[in-house]
Write a protein that holds these residues in place. Sequence first.
Motif, PDB file in Angstrom:
ATOM      1  N   TYR A 132     -21.304   1.750   6.328  1.00 30.50           N
ATOM      2  CA  TYR A 132     -21.799   0.728   7.227  1.00 30.50           C
ATOM      3  C   TYR A 132     -20.942  -0.099   8.159  1.00 30.50           C
ATOM      4  N   PHE A 133     -19.821  -0.577   7.385  1.00 33.38           N
ATOM      5  CA  PHE A 133     -18.792  -1.233   8.407  1.00 33.38           C
ATOM      6  C   PHE A 133     -18.333  -0.273   9.323  1.00 33.38           C
ATOM      7  N   TYR A 134     -18.133   0.832   9.132  1.00 42.19           N
ATOM      8  CA  TYR A 134     -17.674   1.650  10.105  1.00 42.19           C
ATOM      9  C   TYR A 134     -18.371   1.791  11.549  1.00 42.19           C
ATOM     10  N   ARG A 135     -19.828   1.694  11.038  1.00 35.57           N
ATOM     11  CA  ARG A 135     -20.776   2.054  12.275  1.00 35.57           C
ATOM     12  C   ARG A 135     -21.138   0.634  12.845  1.00 35.57           C
ATOM     13  N   ASN A 136     -21.345  -0.350  11.812  1.00 39.37           N
ATOM     14  CA  ASN A 136     -21.722  -1.652  12.539  1.00 39.37           C
ATOM     15  C   ASN A 136     -21.133  -2.758  12.553  1.00 39.37           C
ATOM     16  N   ASP A 137     -19.852  -2.780  11.928  1.00 45.65           N
ATOM     17  CA  ASP A 137     -18.739  -3.933  12.070  1.00 45.65           C
ATOM     18  C   ASP A 137     -17.621  -3.592  12.678  1.00 45.65           C
ATOM     19  N   HIS A 138     -17.528  -3.303  13.903  1.00 49.59           N
ATOM     20  CA  HIS A 138     -16.054  -2.880  14.473  1.00 49.59           C
ATOM     21  C   HIS A 138     -14.872  -3.856  14.092  1.00 49.59           C
ATOM     22  N   GLU A 139     -15.281  -5.329  14.306  1.00 48.40           N
ATOM     23  CA  GLU A 139     -14.262  -6.327  14.129  1.00 48.40           C
ATOM     24  C   GLU A 139     -13.662  -6.114  12.526  1.00 48.40           C
ATOM     25  N   ALA A 140     -14.712  -6.209  11.543  1.00 50.69           N
ATOM     26  CA  ALA A 140     -14.202  -6.034  10.218  1.00 50.69           C
ATOM     27  C   ALA A 140     -13.335  -4.506  10.005  1.00 50.69           C
ATOM     28  N   TRP A 141     -13.763  -3.513  10.812  1.00 47.41           N
ATOM     29  CA  TRP A 141     -13.089  -2.445  10.734  1.00 47.41           C
ATOM     30  C   TRP A 141     -11.479  -2.514  11.210  1.00 47.41           C
ATOM     31  N   ALA A 142     -11.509  -3.109  12.328  1.00 45.05           N
ATOM     32  CA  ALA A 142     -10.323  -3.342  12.797  1.00 45.05           C
ATOM     33  C   ALA A 142      -9.381  -4.344  12.048  1.00 45.05           C
ATOM     34  N   HIS A 143     -10.139  -5.381  11.507  1.00 46.80           N
ATOM     35  CA  HIS A 143      -9.354  -6.227  10.427  1.00 46.80           C
ATOM     36  C   HIS A 143      -8.898  -5.388   9.331  1.00 46.80           C
ATOM     37  N   ILE A 144      -9.431  -4.509   8.654  1.00 47.64           N
ATOM     38  CA  ILE A 144      -9.081  -3.693   7.184  1.00 47.64           C
ATOM     39  C   ILE A 144      -7.721  -3.000   8.099  1.00 47.64           C
ATOM     40  N   HIS A 145      -7.902  -2.462   9.129  1.00 47.59           N
ATOM     41  CA  HIS A 145      -6.608  -1.814   9.670  1.00 47.59           C
ATOM     42  C   HIS A 145      -5.374  -2.732   9.941  1.00 47.59           C
ATOM     43  N   ARG A 146      -5.523  -3.895  10.405  1.00 47.23           N
ATOM     44  CA  ARG A 146      -4.551  -4.858  10.470  1.00 47.23           C
ATOM     45  C   ARG A 146      -3.845  -5.107   9.026  1.00 47.23           C
ATOM     46  N   ASN A 147      -4.717  -5.323   8.119  1.00 44.44           N
ATOM     47  CA  ASN A 147      -4.291  -5.574   6.653  1.00 44.44           C
ATOM     48  C   ASN A 147      -3.572  -4.417   6.255  1.00 44.44           C
ATOM     49  N   ILE A 148      -3.931  -3.312   6.541  1.00 44.35           N
ATOM     50  CA  ILE A 148      -3.045  -2.008   6.293  1.00 44.35           C
ATOM     51  C   ILE A 148      -1.657  -1.999   6.774  1.00 44.35           C
ATOM     52  N   LYS A 149      -1.741  -2.413   7.889  1.00 45.01           N
ATOM     53  CA  LYS A 149      -0.273  -2.396   8.579  1.00 45.01           C
ATOM     54  C   LYS A 149       1.017  -3.026   7.912  1.00 45.01           C
ATOM     55  N   LYS A 150       0.305  -4.129   7.294  1.00 45.36           N
ATOM     56  CA  LYS A 150       1.338  -4.905   6.401  1.00 45.36           C
ATOM     57  C   LYS A 150       1.781  -4.245   5.051  1.00 45.36           C
ATOM     58  N   LEU A 151       1.164  -3.116   4.769  1.00 42.71           N
ATOM     59  CA  LEU A 151       1.470  -2.454   3.388  1.00 42.71           C
ATOM     60  C   LEU A 151       2.749  -1.723   3.424  1.00 42.71           C
ATOM     61  N   ASP A 152       3.769  -1.699   2.366  1.00 44.09           N
ATOM     62  CA  ASP A 152       4.668  -0.741   2.638  1.00 44.09           C
ATOM     63  C   ASP A 152       4.785   0.134   0.923  1.00 44.09           C
ATOM     64  N   PHE A 153       4.437   1.339   0.986  1.00 42.76           N
ATOM     65  CA  PHE A 153       4.513   2.165  -0.201  1.00 42.76           C
ATOM     66  C   PHE A 153       5.479   3.046  -0.389  1.00 42.76           C
ATOM     67  N   SER A 154       6.688   2.759   0.365  1.00 48.14           N
ATOM     68  CA  SER A 154       7.947   3.655   0.271  1.00 48.14           C
ATOM     69  C   SER A 154       8.413   3.432  -1.219  1.00 48.14           C
ATOM     70  N   TRP A 155       9.194   3.974  -1.416  1.00 50.61           N
ATOM     71  CA  TRP A 155       9.905   3.959  -2.793  1.00 50.61           C
ATOM     72  C   TRP A 155      10.922   2.605  -2.953  1.00 50.61           C
ATOM     73  N   LYS A 156      11.331   1.922  -1.936  1.00 48.16           N
ATOM     74  CA  LYS A 156      12.291   0.828  -2.004  1.00 48.16           C
ATOM     75  C   LYS A 156      11.881   0.048  -3.004  1.00 48.16           C
ATOM     76  N   ARG A 157      10.981  -0.611  -3.227  1.00 50.22           N
ATOM     77  CA  ARG A 157      10.466  -1.888  -4.185  1.00 50.22           C
ATOM     78  C   ARG A 157      10.489  -1.114  -5.739  1.00 50.22           C
ATOM     79  N   SER A 158       9.893   0.073  -5.685  1.00 52.14           N
ATOM     80  CA  SER A 158       9.712   0.967  -7.082  1.00 52.14           C
ATOM     81  C   SER A 158      11.286   1.067  -7.540  1.00 52.14           C
ATOM     82  N   ALA A 159      11.946   1.712  -6.752  1.00 53.78           N
ATOM     83  CA  ALA A 159      13.382   2.078  -6.830  1.00 53.78           C
ATOM     84  C   ALA A 159      14.121   1.012  -7.661  1.00 53.78           C
ATOM     85  N   GLN A 160      13.963  -0.592  -6.979  1.00 57.22           N
ATOM     86  CA  GLN A 160      14.646  -1.355  -7.478  1.00 57.22           C
ATOM     87  C   GLN A 160      13.957  -1.891  -8.825  1.00 57.22           C
ATOM     88  N   GLN A 161      13.035  -1.602  -9.138  1.00 55.62           N
ATOM     89  CA  GLN A 161      12.272  -1.914 -10.647  1.00 55.62           C
ATOM     90  C   GLN A 161      12.949  -1.150 -11.573  1.00 55.62           C
TER      91      GLN A 161
END
Length: 477
Positions: free
Chosen positions: A437-466
């Motif tokens: 539904y969000f993909y087909r009908n709410d393009h602003e919400a879809w773009a907003h989720i993508h902006r949230n994803i841009k902030k993620l970092d799942f590289s090993w850096k933080r885990s290695a420090q732990q």
Amino acid sequence: MKVLFAASEAVPFIKTGGLADVIGSLPKELLKQGIDVRVVLPKYADMPQTWKEQLTGITNFTLRLGWREQYCGIQTLQYEGVTYYFLDNEYYFGRPGLYGYGDEPERFGFFSKAVLEALPHLDFKPDWIHCHDWQTGMIPVLLKAQFQRGEWFHGIKTMLTIHNLKYQGVFPIDQMKELFLLDDGYFTGTALELHGGGSFLKGGLQFADVLTTVSRTYAEEIQTPYYGEYLDSLLRYRSGDLYGIVNGIDNEQFDPMTDPHLVVNYRDSLTKKQQNKLKLQEELGLPVSAETPVISMVTRLVQQKGLDLVRHVISELLSLDAQFVILGTGEHQYEELFRWAAREYPAKLSAQIRFDDGLSRRIYAGSDLFLMPSQFEPCGIGQLIALRYRTLPIVRETGGLRDTVQPYNEFTGEGTGFSFANYNAHDMLHTVRRAVYFYRNDHEAWAHIHRNIKKLDFSWKRSAQQYIDLYEERRAE
């Protein structure tokens, strides 16, 4: 700080699953952060010849395993700055494949003992031996039961990381007694005994100084009967030594900006991502349509991955205005399920029942949504790669899936994907419908989720420090 990783597989040398990805990438990050980290592996026949040709011999010695006297060679190479040692024995490892042989306790019993006996032959005394999964579970047992009597081994600590508690290395007690020359006291219910046999993994859980697993939620889950695989009481007993550290991924290996398998490289451009989608649809014989969401599964086709949920509502899923792409191999019943669906709904589902790394990258890049409804998931790598390729995950809230995917909340704007809590086919179906539904009908919400994803970092850096913090904190004890 000196750390020796002991494991049964590692990228790029030999791989059957996610363990190899961890062993191939975490040491590189630890090295960057100042740890002298090295890795020891069996030398398998299936290791590509290009790597075998780069190996340099160090020495060899004779190892006693029960009544047997076995040759063990030590060979080495450096890869991306990390020193790798390979333990060579043609009888145990000069055969096709890695696992599934009738003499498994002898093969990995040899490996566990050889890791310890090889150490004095190396110019390297580790502060920690970091063991991974059941294949190395006897290393902490043997270190404390036998090797720490020798002065050279004083001060070495062990850490055991559980990548999947379901695989426990359980074998006949008489066989394990004979292999390791351990007395009856090691095979009671409070030691290695499990399911009437002796368990490599339980041994590691009992004798390692520190236990870790690959996400915070999984560390909590495995202390309960539902997820604990009959080891929950032991894990509760050792809860003060049990830590959950989420896995990362190798951002250089998984990078849509440089991935040579993609039609168009991109970082955050949804326009370029869509070009990959149109080419994927064309490649797989699906109707080419930018408006139709593509939902993918790149997975082992086994029950753990939630495929019985998919089977239960497959007709309802295929009635959605969406396309499905499946890539993987596994249990016959699920392979046949998707072959049937591809025949019955050729415009809705493409089933690629095979392993193909290049195609998997094009699927991650060309999908809009990535479905991972696992029954349990210690960490999971599929959702991390999906996020890296800007594909929104749909997951069940378990283990590492819960820790790495935040469900989208349309009222606050928070979230990086979609999730459901109960292991229930219709809860999954409802969540897939919501995502479509969000993909087909709410393009602003879809773009907003993508902006949230841009902030993620799942590289090993933080885990290695732990891990480093844990090595340092627990070394002094």
